[in-house]
Design a protein around this motif. Structure first.
Motif, PDB file in Angstrom:
ATOM      1  N   ARG A 182     -12.565  41.594  -1.759  1.00 53.01           N
ATOM      2  CA  ARG A 182     -12.949  42.361  -1.219  1.00 53.01           C
ATOM      3  C   ARG A 182     -14.804  42.282  -0.577  1.00 53.01           C
ATOM      4  NH1 ARG A 182     -10.876  47.940  -0.914  1.00 53.01           N
ATOM      5  NH2 ARG A 182     -12.195  49.490   0.122  1.00 53.01           N
ATOM      6  N   TYR A 193     -16.192  45.806  -7.586  1.00 53.58           N
ATOM      7  CA  TYR A 193     -14.701  45.855  -7.528  1.00 53.58           C
ATOM      8  C   TYR A 193     -14.277  45.009  -7.896  1.00 53.58           C
ATOM      9  CZ  TYR A 193     -10.431  47.465  -4.082  1.00 53.58           C
ATOM     10  OH  TYR A 193      -9.925  47.564  -3.703  1.00 53.58           O
ATOM     11  N   CYS A 219      -9.837  38.023   2.659  1.00 52.80           N
ATOM     12  CA  CYS A 219      -9.903  39.462   1.703  1.00 52.80           C
ATOM     13  C   CYS A 219      -9.935  41.085   2.315  1.00 52.80           C
ATOM     14  CB  CYS A 219     -11.519  40.009   1.285  1.00 52.80           C
ATOM     15  SG  CYS A 219     -12.114  39.285   2.516  1.00 52.80           S
ATOM     16  N   ARG A 220      -9.935  42.161   1.527  1.00 52.70           N
ATOM     17  CA  ARG A 220      -9.765  42.838   2.683  1.00 52.70           C
ATOM     18  C   ARG A 220     -11.373  43.606   2.745  1.00 52.70           C
ATOM     19  NH1 ARG A 220      -5.917  45.761   3.341  1.00 52.70           N
ATOM     20  NH2 ARG A 220      -3.693  44.694   2.162  1.00 52.70           N
ATOM     21  N   ASN A 221     -11.717  44.688   3.976  1.00 56.42           N
ATOM     22  CA  ASN A 221     -13.651  44.924   4.259  1.00 56.42           C
ATOM     23  C   ASN A 221     -12.911  46.701   3.340  1.00 56.42           C
ATOM     24  OD1 ASN A 221     -12.321  46.634   6.053  1.00 56.42           O
ATOM     25  ND2 ASN A 221     -12.983  45.319   7.323  1.00 56.42           N
ATOM     26  N   ASN A 224     -10.202  48.443   3.981  1.00 60.58           N
ATOM     27  CA  ASN A 224      -9.794  48.436   3.270  1.00 60.58           C
ATOM     28  C   ASN A 224      -8.447  47.203   4.611  1.00 60.58           C
ATOM     29  OD1 ASN A 224      -8.073  48.083   1.003  1.00 60.58           O
ATOM     30  ND2 ASN A 224      -6.436  49.648   1.734  1.00 60.58           N
TER      31      ASN A 224
END
Ligand code: ASP
Ligand code: MG
Length: 472
Positions: A182, A193, A219-221, A224
């Motif tokens: 993330r 995280y 990834c996610r930011n 989300n």
């Protein structure tokens, strides 16, 4: 709750006993074995044959996390698809999607032995191609959809290698990056995280899993949404994962035997550097050595986890070991960065004045342009940039402060090693090596690890050769 936990082998093989009081065990995941993280780039998984070779390197019986890039060329193809969709040309986008799917199905037919696994793999990648096709059916295409498209490459390569290992009977499992990797609102990795969630995701997988296969790059930011760590970001993924799990070592596998002491495209007889300090490697990675993405250094360095660069074509070779250890009194390597623009600001008023440099730097900050190299004299300052997007504006503003000259087509030559000032004579050696080359700028003393020179592009090859000849 009170519990006693025994940690197995730590680095020194010592057993620790910890008394944990009032701590919920649910959030404590301990890996009794120190794992390595192995990252394989696009060319290493670029064909069925290469995937098989990678699988045999992975399959050494040790528990590990494997980070994979997309098959070589795939991310570029996904960018091309996105480009057509931005331009509202779904027909061409679909042509590219179909060609890519045919290629993947061909790889699958070659990779697996059994019809059962071919079928499983085709079903797995169909999900990704369905996603791409559904994006092409939308009336809108924005940066969000683009990032979803770009995420498909790593999903496919990991699914395929994981299934291949399963077919070989290896206990491997997918560790989905989108469930733990993330970035935050500033697009920086959310380290806390990542650490918490990778542990949770690992704990969900069967305890007898030997190989955890995960996606690099994606990834996610903070919202989300699906995002990525920018092009070439799989090395960064590997480093972040290594730091998050406290890995024993982070291995970056490519097609050359480590970082070379000079650019093999320009100089004959270059050799891999056996050991580098993180700072030395950072300078080399930033100034031209393509083998390692510069972002990969910091997480590993902070966590004090060595990074080893290894060669899939010659797995037994030592490669380059990057750590917090410096080899004293040694000049290690040379690298070059092209397409540099030099800007010189000469001002009579800089004489004994203060505030001049601040005004100059403010101007670069306004236009979010980073400076690579800087040298000053009492009457002027020279800087170099590689991003010329705002050059006109910058030059315009700088003209308030002095006479501005701009030179394009420059190259920064960076020499790294133990450049501690106590090592008398090594600067002389380096400068002497360049005695027949017109040098525009010299920068020394910014760190203990490098000296940089600015030369014209036409002199690059000659300069690199002269340095190799005189230093190594
Ligand atoms: N597949 C991504 C790229 O081509 C990330 C990577 O390979 O590191 O940029
Ligand atoms: Mg060294």
């Amino acid at each position: 709750m009170q519990s006693t936990i025994t940690f197995g082998n730590n680095k020194n093989g010592i057993i620790f006993n910890f008394q944990l009081k009032f701590v919920s065990l649910q959030f404590i995941y301990i890996f009794s074995i120190l794992m390595k993280v192995q990252k394989f780039g696009g060319t290493s998984v670029g064909s069925a044959k290469r995937m098989k070779e990678v699988a045999s390197l992975i399959n050494d019986g040790n528990k590990k996390i494997v980070v994979l890039s997309a098959m070589s060329g795939t991310t570029n193809t996904l960018v091309e698809i996105a480009d057509y969709l931005y331009k509202k040309n779904p027909v061409s986008a679909n042509e590219v999607i179909n060609t890519l799917e045919t290629k993947y199905n061909g790889v699958i037919d070659e990779l697996y032995k059994s019809a059962d696994y071919k079928d499983k793999a085709k079903k797995a990648i169909k999900v990704n191609f369905d996603t791409l096709r559904s994006l092409s059916k939308n009336n809108f295409f924005t940066v969000f959809e683009e990032k979803i498209a770009l995420a498909q490459g790593e999903q496919m390569s990991t699914a395929m290698v994981n299934l291949y290992l399963n077919e070989l009977g290896v206990k491997s499992a997918l560790l989905p990056a989108l469930d733990y990797m993330r970035i935050d609102k500033n697009e920086e990795p959310d380290v806390a995280y990542i650490r918490e969630h990778i542990a949770k995701e690992l704990a969900k997988l069967p305890a007898d899993t030997v190989v955890y296969i995960t996606q690099g790059y994606i990834c996610r930011n903070a919202y989300n949404e699906i995002d990525n760590l920018k092009r070439g970001g799989s090395d960064y993924s590997a480093s972040l994962i290594g730091a998050a799990i406290g890995a024993e070592e982070i291995q970056i596998w490519t097609d050359i035997d480590g970082m070379h002491n000079n650019d093999p495209r320009f100089v004959k007889g270059t050799k891999p550097v056996a050991t580098l300090h993180f700072e030395e490697a950072a300078e080399l990675a930033y100034f031209g050595a393509k083998i390692l993405h510069p972002t990969c250094i910091l997480p590993a360095k902070l966590a004090n986890i060595p990074v080893r660069l290894l060669n899939t074509m010659d797995p037994k070779a030592h490669g380059t070991l990057i750590s917090n250890h410096i080899t004293e009194h040694k000049i290690e390597a040379v690298a070059a960065k092209d397409n540099i623009t030099a800007i010189k600001i000469k001002s009579g008023r800089m004489l004994l004045a203060y505030g001049f440099l601040r005004k100059v730097f403010d101007c670069f900050e306004t236009y979010k342009t980073s400076i690579d190299m800087i040298t000053t004299s009492e009457v002027g300052v020279s800087v170099t940039i590689d991003n010329t997007k705002h050059l006109d504006d910058i030059v315009n503003e700088l003209k308030q402060f002095g006479t501005v000259t701009v030179e394009h087509d420059m190259v920064i030559i960076c020499v790294v090693g133990d450049m501690n000032c106590a090592n008398v004579g090594f600067q002389a050696k380096i400068v002497n090596a360049l005695k027949n080359i017109p040098v525009r700028m010299i920068s020394y003393g910014g760190s203990n690890y490098n000296v940089s020179f600015l030369v014209g592009a036409a002199d690059k090859k000659r300069a690199l050769e002269a340095l190799s000849k005189n230093l190594f």
